[in-house]
Design an enzyme around this catalytic site. Structure first.
Site, short mmCIF file in Angstrom:
data_model
loop_
_atom_site.label_atom_id
_atom_site.label_comp_id
_atom_site.label_asym_id
_atom_site.label_seq_id
_atom_site.Cartn_x
_atom_site.Cartn_y
_atom_site.Cartn_z
N GLU A 104 -4.94 -28.23 33.41
CA GLU A 104 -5.03 -27.01 34.21
C GLU A 104 -6.13 -26.08 33.70
OE1 GLU A 104 -2.12 -23.51 36.05
OE2 GLU A 104 -1.27 -25.27 35.06
N ASP B 232 12.85 -29.48 40.21
CA ASP B 232 14.12 -30.21 40.13
C ASP B 232 15.22 -29.51 40.91
OD1 ASP B 232 14.31 -28.12 38.33
OD2 ASP B 232 15.09 -29.32 36.68
N SER B 233 15.16 -28.17 41.01
CA SER B 233 16.18 -27.45 41.77
C SER B 233 16.07 -27.71 43.27
CB SER B 233 16.08 -25.95 41.49
OG SER B 233 14.77 -25.46 41.76
#
Length: 241
Positions: A159, A46-47
Site C-alpha cells: 500500500e 469477515d463481518s
C-alpha cells in the site's frame, strides 16, 4: 474473470504474466455487480461474509479480511481463518504478527499479508502517507516482504509504496503482490468499491479513481423517497387518503 474459479496455485503461476483486478466490496449487490463486471478477486470483510455474500461472489476468488484489533490472539486468527474458509473464502487477509501468519499458513490457510502503509499501524510510519520514499524505508518494506515469504504467506497487499520500489519488490519476490496505490507493475490492482462507484463521501485517496457517480444518483433516489412520504403525509392530513 470468466472460466473456472481461480485458485492460489493459479495466482502464483500467473505472476509476472498478467495483472488481476481486486475490489473491496460491501454487500451482495456490489459483489454481484463486480462479478458481472469481470473483476478477478473480491475482498470482503469477515463481518460481511455471509451465505448470501458468497453466493453473490459466484466463482470469483474471495479474500476475507480478518478484523485487525478485533481478532487478537493467534488462536483467534486460526478460528476466524477456518471460519472464513468454511464460509467459502479462498484466502484470508491478515495484518497480524509473523508468528500468527506462520501458524495460519502451517494449517493450510492461504494468507495475504500487508506491507507498506498498514492503516492500523500508521503511527509507526508517520500516518497516512507513502512508505518507502527513502532508501532505509524502502529496504524495510523489502524486508517485511521477505519475512512474509518466510512465514508462509502467498500474497501481500503493498500500500502506497513508490512505484519504482513496489516494482522492484514485486519482481524479486515470489509473493503475489497486490498494489493499493503502489503503481501499475505489481501482480494485481486493488481499489475499494466506494471509490470506484463514487459513493465515498469522506477523504478520497490520491491513488483512487472514480468510474461512476452513484452518490448523486443515491441523493436523487433519497429525494424521491422524501417526496413520496411527504405526499402521503399531506394526503392523510387533508383527508385525500
Amino acid at each position: 474473470m470468466s472460466g473456472p474459479r481461480l485458485t492460489v496455485a493459479d495466482l502464483r503461476q500467473a505472476k509476472g504474466t498478467r495483472q488481476f483486478t481486486d475490489v473491496y466490496v460491501s454487500g451482495p449487490d456490489e459483489a454481484a455487480a463486480a462479478v458481472d463486471g469481470g473483476i478477478d478477486i473480491l475482498t470482503v470483510q469477515d463481518s460481511d461474509m455471509s451465505a448470501a455474500m458468497r453466493d453473490a461472489c459466484g466463482d470469483t476468488f474471495v479474500v476475507v479480511g480478518l478484523d485487525y484489533g478485533k481478532v487478537v490472539t493467534t488462536d483467534d486468527y486460526l478460528r476466524a481463518g477456518f471460519a472464513a474458509i468454511d464460509a467459502g473464502a479462498d484466502a484470508c487477509w491478515s495484518a497480524a504478527s509473523l508468528t500468527t501468519i506462520e501458524r495460519m499458513a502451517a494449517e493450510g490457510i492461504p494468507v495475504v499479508g500487508h506491507v507498506g502503509l498498514i492503516p492500523p499501524r500508521r503511527t509507526w510510519t508517520g500516518g497516512f502517507k507513502a512508505v518507502g520514499k527513502t532508501a532505509a524505508s524502502a529496504i524495510e518494506v523489502w524486508e517485511s516482504t521477505r519475512r512474509l515469504v518466510d512465514a508462509g504467506a502467498f500474497a501481500a497487499e503493498i500500500e502506497v509504496v513508490p512505484e519504482p520500489v513496489a516494482t522492484a519488490i514485486s519482481r524479486r519476490t515470489s509473493l503475489v503482490m497486490i498494489s493499493m496505490g503502489s503503481g501499475p507493475n505489481c501482480d494485481a490492482q486493488y481499489l475499494f468499491s466506494t471509490d470506484i462507484l463514487g459513493t465515498n463521501r469522506g477523504h478520497v485517496p490520491r491513488h483512487a479513481k472514480q468510474y461512476a457517480d452513484l452518490a448523486t444518483e443515491l441523493d436523487r433516489l433519497q429525494g424521491l423517497r422524501v417526496d413520496a412520504y411527504a405526499a402521503f403525509a399531506a394526503d392523510v392530513a387533508t383527508g385525500a387518503f
